[in-house]
Design a protein around this motif. Structure first.
Motif, PDB file in Angstrom:
ATOM      1  N   ASP A  15     -32.477  35.446  15.530  1.00 22.73           N
ATOM      2  CA  ASP A  15     -32.361  34.015  15.171  1.00 22.73           C
ATOM      3  C   ASP A  15     -31.193  33.773  14.205  1.00 22.73           C
ATOM      4  O   ASP A  15     -31.218  34.276  13.074  1.00 22.73           O
ATOM      5  CB  ASP A  15     -33.695  33.585  14.522  1.00 22.73           C
ATOM      6  CG  ASP A  15     -33.648  32.170  13.972  1.00 22.73           C
ATOM      7  OD1 ASP A  15     -32.673  31.447  14.267  1.00 22.73           O
ATOM      8  OD2 ASP A  15     -34.584  31.797  13.247  1.00 22.73           O
ATOM      9  N   PRO A  16     -30.180  32.991  14.611  1.00 26.61           N
ATOM     10  CA  PRO A  16     -29.060  32.752  13.696  1.00 26.61           C
ATOM     11  C   PRO A  16     -29.452  31.962  12.446  1.00 26.61           C
ATOM     12  O   PRO A  16     -28.726  31.995  11.451  1.00 26.61           O
ATOM     13  CB  PRO A  16     -28.057  31.957  14.551  1.00 26.61           C
ATOM     14  CG  PRO A  16     -28.801  31.501  15.757  1.00 26.61           C
ATOM     15  CD  PRO A  16     -30.017  32.369  15.917  1.00 26.61           C
ATOM     16  N   LEU A  17     -30.597  31.276  12.479  1.00 25.08           N
ATOM     17  CA  LEU A  17     -31.036  30.516  11.295  1.00 25.08           C
ATOM     18  C   LEU A  17     -32.047  31.294  10.441  1.00 25.08           C
ATOM     19  O   LEU A  17     -32.551  30.758   9.445  1.00 25.08           O
ATOM     20  CB  LEU A  17     -31.655  29.181  11.713  1.00 25.08           C
ATOM     21  CG  LEU A  17     -30.724  28.183  12.415  1.00 25.08           C
ATOM     22  CD1 LEU A  17     -31.460  26.871  12.682  1.00 25.08           C
ATOM     23  CD2 LEU A  17     -29.474  27.921  11.588  1.00 25.08           C
ATOM     24  N   SER A 221     -34.325  16.952  12.691  1.00 24.48           N
ATOM     25  CA  SER A 221     -34.851  17.796  13.781  1.00 24.48           C
ATOM     26  C   SER A 221     -34.100  17.557  15.091  1.00 24.48           C
ATOM     27  O   SER A 221     -33.939  18.472  15.884  1.00 24.48           O
ATOM     28  CB  SER A 221     -36.346  17.544  13.991  1.00 24.48           C
ATOM     29  OG  SER A 221     -36.579  16.292  14.585  1.00 24.48           O
ATOM     30  N   VAL A 222     -33.653  16.319  15.295  1.00 21.63           N
ATOM     31  CA  VAL A 222     -32.970  15.941  16.536  1.00 21.63           C
ATOM     32  C   VAL A 222     -31.686  15.202  16.135  1.00 21.63           C
ATOM     33  O   VAL A 222     -31.749  14.320  15.274  1.00 21.63           O
ATOM     34  CB  VAL A 222     -33.885  14.993  17.353  1.00 21.63           C
ATOM     35  CG1 VAL A 222     -33.172  14.415  18.551  1.00 21.63           C
ATOM     36  CG2 VAL A 222     -35.152  15.715  17.797  1.00 21.63           C
ATOM     37  N   PRO A 223     -30.555  15.542  16.730  1.00 20.14           N
ATOM     38  CA  PRO A 223     -29.328  14.820  16.343  1.00 20.14           C
ATOM     39  C   PRO A 223     -29.457  13.310  16.603  1.00 20.14           C
ATOM     40  O   PRO A 223     -30.055  12.901  17.590  1.00 20.14           O
ATOM     41  CB  PRO A 223     -28.251  15.437  17.250  1.00 20.14           C
ATOM     42  CG  PRO A 223     -28.788  16.775  17.629  1.00 20.14           C
ATOM     43  CD  PRO A 223     -30.287  16.616  17.695  1.00 20.14           C
ATOM     44  N   VAL A 224     -28.914  12.540  15.679  1.00 20.47           N
ATOM     45  CA  VAL A 224     -28.975  11.079  15.774  1.00 20.47           C
ATOM     46  C   VAL A 224     -27.542  10.577  15.603  1.00 20.47           C
ATOM     47  O   VAL A 224     -26.783  11.129  14.804  1.00 20.47           O
ATOM     48  CB  VAL A 224     -29.873  10.510  14.645  1.00 20.47           C
ATOM     49  CG1 VAL A 224     -29.842   8.999  14.626  1.00 20.47           C
ATOM     50  CG2 VAL A 224     -31.315  11.009  14.782  1.00 20.47           C
ATOM     51  N   ALA A 225     -27.195   9.524  16.345  1.00 27.84           N
ATOM     52  CA  ALA A 225     -25.824   8.997  16.269  1.00 27.84           C
ATOM     53  C   ALA A 225     -25.878   7.470  16.129  1.00 27.84           C
ATOM     54  O   ALA A 225     -25.600   6.733  17.066  1.00 27.84           O
ATOM     55  CB  ALA A 225     -25.043   9.407  17.522  1.00 27.84           C
ATOM     56  N   LEU A 226     -26.269   7.018  14.928  1.00 31.21           N
ATOM     57  CA  LEU A 226     -26.512   5.581  14.745  1.00 31.21           C
ATOM     58  C   LEU A 226     -25.253   4.756  15.000  1.00 31.21           C
ATOM     59  O   LEU A 226     -25.310   3.730  15.694  1.00 31.21           O
ATOM     60  CB  LEU A 226     -27.035   5.310  13.330  1.00 31.21           C
ATOM     61  CG  LEU A 226     -28.421   5.884  13.018  1.00 31.21           C
ATOM     62  CD1 LEU A 226     -28.832   5.534  11.593  1.00 31.21           C
ATOM     63  CD2 LEU A 226     -29.465   5.373  14.003  1.00 31.21           C
ATOM     64  N   GLY A 315     -26.347  22.990  10.100  1.00 31.02           N
ATOM     65  CA  GLY A 315     -25.767  22.177  11.184  1.00 31.02           C
ATOM     66  C   GLY A 315     -26.850  21.681  12.126  1.00 31.02           C
ATOM     67  O   GLY A 315     -27.750  22.432  12.512  1.00 31.02           O
ATOM     68  N   MET A 316     -26.750  20.403  12.503  1.00 32.62           N
ATOM     69  CA  MET A 316     -27.792  19.813  13.349  1.00 32.62           C
ATOM     70  C   MET A 316     -27.836  20.428  14.749  1.00 32.62           C
ATOM     71  O   MET A 316     -28.898  20.470  15.365  1.00 32.62           O
ATOM     72  CB  MET A 316     -27.600  18.286  13.452  1.00 32.62           C
ATOM     73  CG  MET A 316     -28.200  17.490  12.314  1.00 32.62           C
ATOM     74  SD  MET A 316     -29.924  17.921  11.903  1.00 32.62           S
ATOM     75  CE  MET A 316     -30.776  17.632  13.456  1.00 32.62           C
ATOM     76  N   ASP A 317     -26.707  20.932  15.254  1.00 33.86           N
ATOM     77  CA  ASP A 317     -26.754  21.500  16.610  1.00 33.86           C
ATOM     78  C   ASP A 317     -27.583  22.778  16.626  1.00 33.86           C
ATOM     79  O   ASP A 317     -28.418  22.990  17.516  1.00 33.86           O
ATOM     80  CB  ASP A 317     -25.333  21.782  17.124  1.00 33.86           C
ATOM     81  CG  ASP A 317     -24.601  20.480  17.422  1.00 33.86           C
ATOM     82  OD1 ASP A 317     -25.293  19.437  17.543  1.00 33.86           O
ATOM     83  OD2 ASP A 317     -23.366  20.496  17.510  1.00 33.86           O
ATOM     84  N   ALA A 318     -27.364  23.628  15.607  1.00 32.57           N
ATOM     85  CA  ALA A 318     -28.144  24.873  15.535  1.00 32.57           C
ATOM     86  C   ALA A 318     -29.623  24.561  15.289  1.00 32.57           C
ATOM     87  O   ALA A 318     -30.519  25.213  15.851  1.00 32.57           O
ATOM     88  CB  ALA A 318     -27.607  25.766  14.422  1.00 32.57           C
ATOM     89  N   ILE A 319     -29.880  23.543  14.466  1.00 32.02           N
ATOM     90  CA  ILE A 319     -31.270  23.155  14.191  1.00 32.02           C
ATOM     91  C   ILE A 319     -31.946  22.674  15.469  1.00 32.02           C
ATOM     92  O   ILE A 319     -33.081  23.049  15.778  1.00 32.02           O
ATOM     93  CB  ILE A 319     -31.299  22.081  13.076  1.00 32.02           C
ATOM     94  CG1 ILE A 319     -31.000  22.756  11.728  1.00 32.02           C
ATOM     95  CG2 ILE A 319     -32.617  21.324  13.060  1.00 32.02           C
ATOM     96  CD1 ILE A 319     -30.893  21.811  10.557  1.00 32.02           C
ATOM     97  N   SER A 392     -40.516  23.581  12.135  1.00 32.56           N
ATOM     98  CA  SER A 392     -39.407  23.137  11.309  1.00 32.56           C
ATOM     99  C   SER A 392     -38.310  24.196  11.384  1.00 32.56           C
ATOM    100  O   SER A 392     -38.462  25.275  10.812  1.00 32.56           O
ATOM    101  CB  SER A 392     -39.933  22.986   9.878  1.00 32.56           C
ATOM    102  OG  SER A 392     -39.129  22.126   9.163  1.00 32.56           O
ATOM    103  N   PRO A 393     -37.210  23.930  12.102  1.00 26.10           N
ATOM    104  CA  PRO A 393     -36.288  25.007  12.451  1.00 26.10           C
ATOM    105  C   PRO A 393     -35.744  25.818  11.269  1.00 26.10           C
ATOM    106  O   PRO A 393     -35.482  27.001  11.429  1.00 26.10           O
ATOM    107  CB  PRO A 393     -35.168  24.275  13.186  1.00 26.10           C
ATOM    108  CG  PRO A 393     -35.866  23.091  13.785  1.00 26.10           C
ATOM    109  CD  PRO A 393     -36.878  22.673  12.764  1.00 26.10           C
ATOM    110  N   LEU A 394     -35.605  25.229  10.090  1.00 29.83           N
ATOM    111  CA  LEU A 394     -35.055  26.016   8.983  1.00 29.83           C
ATOM    112  C   LEU A 394     -36.083  26.978   8.398  1.00 29.83           C
ATOM    113  O   LEU A 394     -35.722  27.957   7.759  1.00 29.83           O
ATOM    114  CB  LEU A 394     -34.560  25.097   7.858  1.00 29.83           C
ATOM    115  CG  LEU A 394     -33.288  24.299   8.133  1.00 29.83           C
ATOM    116  CD1 LEU A 394     -32.866  23.542   6.884  1.00 29.83           C
ATOM    117  CD2 LEU A 394     -32.167  25.204   8.612  1.00 29.83           C
TER     118      LEU A 394
END
Ligand SMILES: Cc1ncc(COP(=O)(O)O)c(C=O)c1O
Length: 424
Positions: A15-17, A221-226, A315-319, A392-394
């Motif tokens: 796991d990279p995280l 947890s999920v990338p958001v692009a407001l 980083g959100m992508d890895a998360i 929780s990915p972290l």
């Protein structure tokens, strides 16, 4: 072929995280959880936060006292807001503040949105949304002489009534030019279903209404692009995947195109143009700062900053990648080991449609959750028959997921054994 414990341990090893887990307090003593799958209710404590708060308490509060406000604390809600905006919301600086609770912020953005569309009479929300969201839509509508229309949509669970349409169809049924604003959750608090933010925002704006999003279960947890998706207003919690701590202040976003007209319902001195002028009349600060009301929680703001720094570093992508891998492992193990006991996966199976928690359905979910919690396997019970597990990915390891499923399988086996003894 069934998943083995060795395969699960190999996932942790690769796991990279994995290194982030060590940067949180993970107790292994008696009374500490053995599998903590509730970081979507309250994230774990980052070690850096404990250190930072000790420093702020002793050096700033302890020594600088009231001077702390002008030296450091007054701009914190915007500074931490910008960090949250940039790290997890896809929001350019100057559009996010961190203060108050999510509940209070929902009230503020609903009033503000209604004010921006003051010629319209209707607020829209989803019948299956989190209680505070529904209560506030009704209250704000009542306070402003508006009415509420409900989106009667499927929450996307396997056991939904087939009669419930998907959210876009249900939304289309209530949208017209009387609607001032629509409040929706990005990741459903029960099923983890991800709503189509760009698509739904577009439909809402097609009738001239404003799109207001609750990001409590997606932030971190999920990338958001407001900005990219043209969202109008948004709010969310910082004590879940952002690990800001119990009662940490929430974030509030308003797209800068609305700032000039933006009125908030709780105008207080911290949102005034000059906080310390004690002016006779309220003159709102330019920009997002006007959404502040009273004195912000300084310790909470520092805690949010530390939590979000860790998210920024990972980083959100890895998360997101690890969130998908964790939920995929959990669903696979449930199919292999718990389906025979009548446990159903009630979250979407398509990872693109699923956030970082998984909800399982079983008629004994409450008892299962209560008894496993006592043995240190911590999830959530949600009405009426749902066992919700947050990954929780972290901080969540693949081994914790394995452990929770083993514990549930053992619980069911013991329970069946007991039932057989009673029957014989
Ligand atoms: C989706 C959602 N919205 C709003 C809230 C309310 O947050 P708060 O209690 O911090 O006001 C929560 C809390 O868990 C939530 O999950």
């Amino acid at each position: 072929m069934s998943t083995t414990h060795e395969q699960v341990l190999a996932l942790d090893a690769a796991d990279p995280l994995a290194g982030f887990r060590e940067r949180f307090v993970i107790g292994t003593g008696p009374g500490d959880p053995v599998a903590y799958l509730d970081g979507n209710s309250l994230g774990r404590l980052p070690k850096a936060t404990a250190e930072r708060l000790r420093h702020v308490v002793e050096q700033q509060w302890g020594s600088r006292l009231i001077r702390g406000w002008t030296e450091t604390w007054v701009p914190l809600p915007e500074q931490v807001g910008d960090l949250v905006g940039q790290t997890v919301l896809g929001a350019a600086p100057g559009q996010v503040v961190v203060a108050d609770s999510t509940t209070v912020n929902i009230a503020k953005v609903l009033h503000a949105a209604a004010g921006l569309r003051s010629d319209r009479q209707v607020l829209v929300a989803a019948r299956a949304d989190f209680p505070t969201d529904r209560y506030l839509v009704e209250a704000v509508a009542r306070q402003r002489g508006m009415s509420v229309r409900w989106v009667e949509a499927s929450a996307g669970t396997a056991a939904d009534a087939p009669a419930d349409p998907p959210v876009d169809t249900a939304l289309a049924a209530v949208l017209d030019r009387d609607v001032a604003a629509v409040l929706l959750s990005h990741v459903d608090y029960r099923t983890a279903r991800i709503a189509d933010m760009p698509g739904l925002t577009g439909r809402i704006q097609d009738v001239g209404a404003l799109a207001v999003w609750d990001l409590s279960h997606s932030a971190g947890s999920v990338p958001v692009a407001l900005d990219a998706h043209g969202v109008d207003l948004a709010v969310g919690c910082t004590y879940k995947y952002l690990n800001g701590g119990p009662g940490a202040p929430a974030f509030l976003y308003v797209a800068d195109r609305h700032h000039a007209e933006l009125e908030q319902p709780l105008p207080g001195w911290f949102g005034a143009a000059d906080v310390f002028s004690m002016a006779a009349d309220y003159v709102p600060a330019p920009g997002i700062r006007r959404m502040l009301s009273g004195t912000p929680s300084v310790l909470g703001l520092f805690a949010v900053e530390e939590g979000v720094r860790l998210v920024a570093e990972a980083g959100m992508d890895a998360i997101r990648r690890k969130g998908i891998a964790l939920t995929r492992l959990l669903i696979g193990l449930v199919d292999e080991q718990l389906a025979a006991h009548g446990v159903e996966v009630a979250s979407p199976r398509d990872p693109d449609q699923r956030g970082a928690h998984v909800v399982l359905r079983h008629h004994q979910a409450r008892r299962l959750n209560d008894e496993l919690t006592e043995s240190g396997v911590i999830g959530d019970f949600r009405n009426p028959d749902l066992w919700r597990l947050g990954l929780s990915p972290l901080t969540t390891s693949y081994a914790e997921v394995w452990h929770a499923v083993q514990a549930a399988r053992d619980w069911f086996e013991r329970d069946h054994e007991h039932a057989r003894e009673v029957a014989s």
